[in-house]
Design a protein around this motif. Structure first.
Motif, mmCIF file in Angstrom:
data_model
loop_
_atom_site.group_PDB
_atom_site.id
_atom_site.type_symbol
_atom_site.label_atom_id
_atom_site.label_comp_id
_atom_site.label_asym_id
_atom_site.label_seq_id
_atom_site.Cartn_x
_atom_site.Cartn_y
_atom_site.Cartn_z
ATOM 1 N N LEU A 248 -44.845 -93.155 54.532
ATOM 2 C CA LEU A 248 -45.168 -91.998 53.699
ATOM 3 C C LEU A 248 -44.489 -91.980 52.334
ATOM 4 N N PRO A 249 -43.196 -92.340 52.202
ATOM 5 C CA PRO A 249 -42.553 -92.195 50.895
ATOM 6 C C PRO A 249 -43.260 -92.924 49.759
ATOM 7 N N ALA A 250 -43.820 -94.102 50.027
ATOM 8 C CA ALA A 250 -44.494 -94.836 48.959
ATOM 9 C C ALA A 250 -45.707 -94.078 48.454
ATOM 10 N N THR A 251 -46.443 -93.447 49.366
ATOM 11 C CA THR A 251 -47.580 -92.622 48.956
ATOM 12 C C THR A 251 -47.109 -91.446 48.112
ATOM 13 N N THR A 252 -46.072 -90.777 48.587
ATOM 14 C CA THR A 252 -45.582 -89.578 47.919
ATOM 15 C C THR A 252 -45.025 -89.884 46.539
ATOM 16 N N ALA A 253 -44.430 -91.056 46.367
ATOM 17 C CA ALA A 253 -43.860 -91.415 45.061
ATOM 18 C C ALA A 253 -44.927 -91.893 44.095
ATOM 19 N N THR A 254 -45.922 -92.622 44.604
ATOM 20 C CA THR A 254 -46.927 -93.223 43.722
ATOM 21 C C THR A 254 -47.931 -92.203 43.211
ATOM 22 N N GLU A 255 -48.353 -91.275 44.056
ATOM 23 C CA GLU A 255 -49.404 -90.328 43.672
ATOM 24 C C GLU A 255 -49.057 -89.535 42.409
ATOM 25 N N PRO A 256 -47.869 -88.880 42.328
ATOM 26 C CA PRO A 256 -47.608 -88.095 41.115
ATOM 27 C C PRO A 256 -47.468 -88.944 39.866
ATOM 28 N N VAL B 231 -52.898 -81.792 35.208
ATOM 29 C CA VAL B 231 -52.498 -82.710 36.271
ATOM 30 C C VAL B 231 -50.989 -82.929 36.251
ATOM 31 N N ALA B 232 -50.415 -83.085 35.056
ATOM 32 C CA ALA B 232 -48.979 -83.343 34.946
ATOM 33 C C ALA B 232 -48.138 -82.176 35.439
ATOM 34 N N SER B 233 -48.702 -80.975 35.472
ATOM 35 C CA SER B 233 -47.977 -79.817 36.000
ATOM 36 C C SER B 233 -48.073 -79.739 37.515
ATOM 37 N N VAL B 234 -49.214 -80.144 38.065
ATOM 38 C CA VAL B 234 -49.473 -79.959 39.499
ATOM 39 C C VAL B 234 -48.919 -81.112 40.332
ATOM 40 N N GLU B 235 -48.998 -82.344 39.821
ATOM 41 C CA GLU B 235 -48.600 -83.504 40.607
ATOM 42 C C GLU B 235 -47.171 -83.426 41.141
ATOM 43 N N PRO B 236 -46.164 -83.051 40.317
ATOM 44 C CA PRO B 236 -44.812 -82.968 40.876
ATOM 45 C C PRO B 236 -44.691 -81.943 41.999
ATOM 46 N N LEU B 237 -45.475 -80.870 41.939
ATOM 47 C CA LEU B 237 -45.451 -79.884 43.029
ATOM 48 C C LEU B 237 -46.009 -80.480 44.311
ATOM 49 N N LEU B 238 -47.099 -81.246 44.193
ATOM 50 C CA LEU B 238 -47.689 -81.867 45.371
ATOM 51 C C LEU B 238 -46.744 -82.898 45.993
ATOM 52 N N ALA B 239 -45.869 -83.474 45.177
ATOM 53 C CA ALA B 239 -44.942 -84.492 45.674
ATOM 54 C C ALA B 239 -43.925 -83.928 46.653
ATOM 55 N N THR B 240 -43.770 -82.609 46.695
ATOM 56 C CA THR B 240 -42.831 -82.011 47.648
ATOM 57 C C THR B 240 -43.386 -82.019 49.064
ATOM 58 N N ASN B 241 -44.566 -82.608 49.288
ATOM 59 C CA ASN B 241 -45.131 -82.623 50.644
ATOM 60 C C ASN B 241 -44.219 -83.333 51.625
ATOM 61 N N LEU B 242 -43.392 -84.280 51.149
ATOM 62 C CA LEU B 242 -42.502 -84.986 52.060
ATOM 63 C C LEU B 242 -41.444 -84.057 52.644
ATOM 64 N N GLY C 276 -48.109 -82.059 53.998
ATOM 65 C CA GLY C 276 -47.008 -82.546 54.829
ATOM 66 C C GLY C 276 -47.303 -82.404 56.315
ATOM 67 N N LEU C 277 -47.823 -81.249 56.718
ATOM 68 C CA LEU C 277 -48.196 -81.049 58.123
ATOM 69 C C LEU C 277 -49.289 -82.034 58.536
ATOM 70 N N GLY C 278 -50.251 -82.234 57.640
ATOM 71 C CA GLY C 278 -51.335 -83.159 57.948
ATOM 72 C C GLY C 278 -50.849 -84.583 58.121
ATOM 73 N N ALA D 20 -35.799 -90.741 43.931
ATOM 74 C CA ALA D 20 -34.606 -90.937 44.759
ATOM 75 C C ALA D 20 -34.620 -90.004 45.963
ATOM 76 N N GLY D 21 -35.023 -88.752 45.740
ATOM 77 C CA GLY D 21 -35.107 -87.817 46.857
ATOM 78 C C GLY D 21 -36.141 -88.237 47.879
ATOM 79 N N ILE D 22 -37.276 -88.736 47.399
ATOM 80 C CA ILE D 22 -38.320 -89.208 48.316
ATOM 81 C C ILE D 22 -37.810 -90.381 49.150
#
Length: 292
Positions: A225-233, A71-82, A15-17, A267-269
Motif C-alpha cells: 500500500l505505501p507505494a500507491t499512497t505515495a505515488t498517487e498524490p 487537484v494539488a489541493s485535494v491529492e495530499p488530503l487523499l494521501a492520508t488514507n494510509l 483506507g477501509l476499502g 516519510a510518514g507513509i
C-alpha cells in the motif's frame, strides 16, 4: 473547509476499502497476478466487494472535493488514507497503535498541512484545444507500463511495491481525468460526452484496480500500500500543474515548505507502511498459495 472534510472522508473510505481488499486478495493464487480472472475470483468474495464499495464511496467523495478545488489541493488530503487503513487494521486485529504509528501519522498529517499552507494551490481550468494533454497522459501511462515491465523481472516483494507504484500513478491520472471531466461538465452534458476524458477514465480506473489487487495478492499491506499512497498524490499534483495550469507559490520560503511537506508526507507513509499492524494479514491468512 468543505473540501478538507470531503477529502478526509474520501481518504477514510479508501483506507477501509484497501484493508478489506488486501485481506481477501492476499489469499488468491500468485499465478493470477495481472490476470483479469483475479478480479473475477475476487468479485465472488463478499468482503472484497465491501472493500470495493468503500473504495467507490471514497472516489465519489474525492470527486466532490475535486469539483470544489484543484487537484494539488485535494491529492495530499487523499494521501492520508494510509492513516485510516492503519487504524482499521489495528481495530480489526485488536492491537494498539505504538509510537512509530503515531510518528507516521503526525508526519503524514503535518506534511499535508505544510504543503497546503506553503503552496496555496489555486487557479487552473479546462486545457485549451491543441494543448499537450495527451502528451502528459501518455507519459504517465508509459511510466506505469515501464514500472510493470520491470516488476515482472523482480522477486515477489519488490514486484508488489512496483505494481503498487504503477497503480498509484494511474490513480493520480484518474484523479486528474476526474477533475477534467467535472470542469468540462460545467459547459454542459453535450460537451462532456463529446470529449475523450470520460471514456478514458474507466479504462484507467480498471487497470489501476487490477495492478493494485495484483500487488495486494503478492505481499502484505505494509509492502503493497505505501507505494500507491505515495505515488498517487505526486502524479496528481504534477498533472494538476501541467494539464490544468494550477499554480503553486514558487518563492523560496514557499518552495521550502512545499518540499518539506512532501518529504514529511512520504516519510510518514514509509513509517506507517512498515507498521506491524499492516502485516497482520500475512500472519492470519492461512489459505494455500500457489507460488508459480
Amino acid at each position: 473547509m468543505v473540501t478538507v472534510v470531503l477529502g478526509l472522508a474520501a481518504a477514510a473510505f479508501l483506507g477501509l476499502g484497501w484493508v478489506a481488499q488486501q485481506h481477501v486478495a492476499y489469499t488468491e493464487p500468485l499465478g493470477e497476478m495481472l490476470h483479469v480472472r483475479l478480479l473475477f475470483d475476487l468479485a465472488r468474495k463478499p468482503v472484497w466487494l465491501a472493500g470495493i464499495v468503500a473504495m467507490i464511496g471514497g472516489q465519489v467523495l474525492g470527486a466532490l472535493a475535486l469539483r470544489r478545488a484543484d487537484v494539488a489541493s485535494v491529492e495530499p488530503l487523499l494521501a492520508t488514507n494510509l492513516i485510516f487503513a492503519l487504524a482499521a487494521a489495528a481495530l480489526f486485529y485488536k492491537e494498539r497503535l505504538g509510537a512509530a504509528e503515531w510518528l507516521g501519522a503526525v508526519l503524514v498529517s503535518g506534511g499535508v498541512a505544510a504543503f497546503l499552507v506553503a503552496g496555496r494551490p489555486q487557479g487552473g481550468g479546462v486545457p485549451a484545444p491543441g494543448s499537450a494533454v495527451w502528451i502528459a497522459v501518455l507519459a504517465v501511462v508509459g511510466v506505469a507500463a515501464g514500472v510493470v515491465a520491470v516488476a515482472l523481472r523482480m522477486p515477489l516483494q519488490p514486484k508488489a511495491m512496483l505494481l503498487a507504484a504503477a497503480a498509484g500513478a494511474l490513480y493520480g491520472l484518474q484523479d486528474a481525468l476526474t477533475r477534467g471531466s467535472l470542469l468540462i461538465l460545467a459547459w454542459g452534458p453535450v460537451a462532456l460526452f463529446t470529449s475523450w476524458e470520460p471514456y478514458l477514465l474507466p479504462v484507467i480506473a480498471a487497470t489501476g484496480i487490477l495492478l493494485n489487487q495484483s500487488a495486494f495478492d503478492a505481499a502484505p499491506l505494509r509492502i503493497s500500500l505505501p507505494a500507491t499512497t505515495a505515488t498517487e498524490p505526486i502524479i496528481g499534483i504534477v498533472l494538476g500543474v501541467v494539464i490544468f495550469g494550477e499554480r503553486l507559490r514558487v518563492d523560496p520560503p514557499a518552495l521550502a515548505g512545499e518540499v518539506g511537506g512532501l518529504v514529511a508526507l512520504v516519510a510518514g507513509i514509509v513509517i506507517l507502511g512498515r507498521s506491524p499492524f499492516l502485516a497482520k494479514s500475512e500472519q492470519v491468512q492461512q489459505a494455500p498459495r500457489d507460488h508459480t
